[in-house]
Scaffold this motif. Sequence first.
Motif, mmCIF file in Angstrom:
data_model
loop_
_atom_site.group_PDB
_atom_site.id
_atom_site.type_symbol
_atom_site.label_atom_id
_atom_site.label_comp_id
_atom_site.label_asym_id
_atom_site.label_seq_id
_atom_site.Cartn_x
_atom_site.Cartn_y
_atom_site.Cartn_z
ATOM 1 N N ASN A 108 0.821 -1.199 0.000
ATOM 2 C CA ASN A 108 0.000 0.000 0.000
ATOM 3 C C ASN A 108 0.863 1.259 0.000
ATOM 4 O O ASN A 108 1.972 1.261 0.542
ATOM 5 C CB ASN A 108 -0.925 0.029 1.217
ATOM 6 N N GLU A 109 0.331 2.308 -0.587
ATOM 7 C CA GLU A 109 1.044 3.586 -0.580
ATOM 8 C C GLU A 109 1.220 4.057 0.862
ATOM 9 O O GLU A 109 0.432 3.751 1.748
ATOM 10 C CB GLU A 109 0.277 4.632 -1.381
ATOM 11 N N GLY A 110 2.279 4.808 1.093
ATOM 12 C CA GLY A 110 2.526 5.317 2.430
ATOM 13 C C GLY A 110 3.991 5.242 2.777
ATOM 14 O O GLY A 110 4.845 4.950 1.924
ATOM 15 N N GLN A 111 4.296 5.501 4.020
ATOM 16 C CA GLN A 111 5.674 5.477 4.495
ATOM 17 C C GLN A 111 5.877 4.283 5.417
ATOM 18 O O GLN A 111 4.982 3.896 6.173
ATOM 19 C CB GLN A 111 6.003 6.767 5.252
ATOM 20 N N LEU A 146 13.327 5.617 6.675
ATOM 21 C CA LEU A 146 11.908 5.787 6.414
ATOM 22 C C LEU A 146 11.727 5.801 4.907
ATOM 23 O O LEU A 146 12.321 6.621 4.212
ATOM 24 C CB LEU A 146 11.407 7.098 7.028
ATOM 25 N N PHE A 147 10.888 4.881 4.395
ATOM 26 C CA PHE A 147 10.759 4.702 2.959
ATOM 27 C C PHE A 147 9.319 4.851 2.511
ATOM 28 O O PHE A 147 8.388 4.451 3.211
ATOM 29 C CB PHE A 147 11.248 3.302 2.539
ATOM 30 N N PHE A 148 9.189 5.398 1.287
ATOM 31 C CA PHE A 148 7.910 5.349 0.610
ATOM 32 C C PHE A 148 7.778 3.994 -0.067
ATOM 33 O O PHE A 148 8.774 3.325 -0.343
ATOM 34 C CB PHE A 148 7.793 6.480 -0.420
ATOM 35 N N GLY A 203 16.294 10.356 -3.850
ATOM 36 C CA GLY A 203 17.379 10.398 -2.874
ATOM 37 C C GLY A 203 16.886 10.426 -1.457
ATOM 38 O O GLY A 203 17.595 10.050 -0.538
ATOM 39 N N GLU A 204 15.638 10.880 -1.257
ATOM 40 C CA GLU A 204 15.094 10.970 0.094
ATOM 41 C C GLU A 204 14.523 9.653 0.593
ATOM 42 O O GLU A 204 14.432 9.428 1.780
ATOM 43 C CB GLU A 204 13.998 12.037 0.148
ATOM 44 N N ASN A 205 14.099 8.805 -0.339
ATOM 45 C CA ASN A 205 13.469 7.573 0.132
ATOM 46 C C ASN A 205 14.204 6.315 -0.298
ATOM 47 O O ASN A 205 13.678 5.225 -0.231
ATOM 48 C CB ASN A 205 11.998 7.513 -0.324
ATOM 49 N N ARG A 206 15.431 6.464 -0.740
ATOM 50 C CA ARG A 206 16.239 5.293 -1.074
ATOM 51 C C ARG A 206 16.894 4.767 0.187
ATOM 52 O O ARG A 206 17.216 5.510 1.064
ATOM 53 C CB ARG A 206 17.309 5.652 -2.110
#
Length: 206
Positions: A108-111, A146-148, A203-206
């Motif tokens: 599901n979408e989200g963090q 913390l990842f998307f 770069g923020e969610n890798r």
Amino acid sequence: MRKNLKMLSMLLGGLMVLGSLTACGGSGSDDPEPGPSNKMPVSIKVDYKANVSQNLLDVATVTVRFVGENGQVTSEQMTSTTWTKTVTMALPAKAGLNIQPQLKGAVNEGQYNLSAKGVMDYNWLDANGKQMEGGSSVSSPDMEALFFAAGLGQYLGSISSNCQLACQFGTDYSVNITSVTWGGNADGDNTQHTGIADDGATGENR
């Protein structure tokens, strides 16, 4: 009077000799001191531990691979955020640990807060199975981010390649970093067949 002094002198001399014998007999100064200085280890006890976040268990099947008592790689699936295993191996021996998460499917979408860490504590044992001095611990890097949803797959592959430990133990207290062939795709791309691509990762969610 002279007779009494002679008897007193003999009595005191006897007590001094007796005291000297008692002190020498109970000192144990000639006995070898206990400790590993005059012994070499014959086996190694390894305590494996894997810690992961609940978010990781929610989105992935987490497999722990470790080198067992027979020297072969064994796999177990994590069912809680902490997994432990203790093995004892005759020296020389190789020990190792690998944490490999595989996405369960569509996410599901989200963090998601993903974290994983492997730890390997070891202690030397003598011929009687008694713990000796010189034990220590090695651990993998702290993998936490913390990842998307779109970036999960790539990070799981990073966990597999970084959360692994392997040491070679010798009979002379030597410890050397080595490698283990884990099998499967412990170093592979965990985005395959998951329905999730890394195209949206930044770069923020890798």
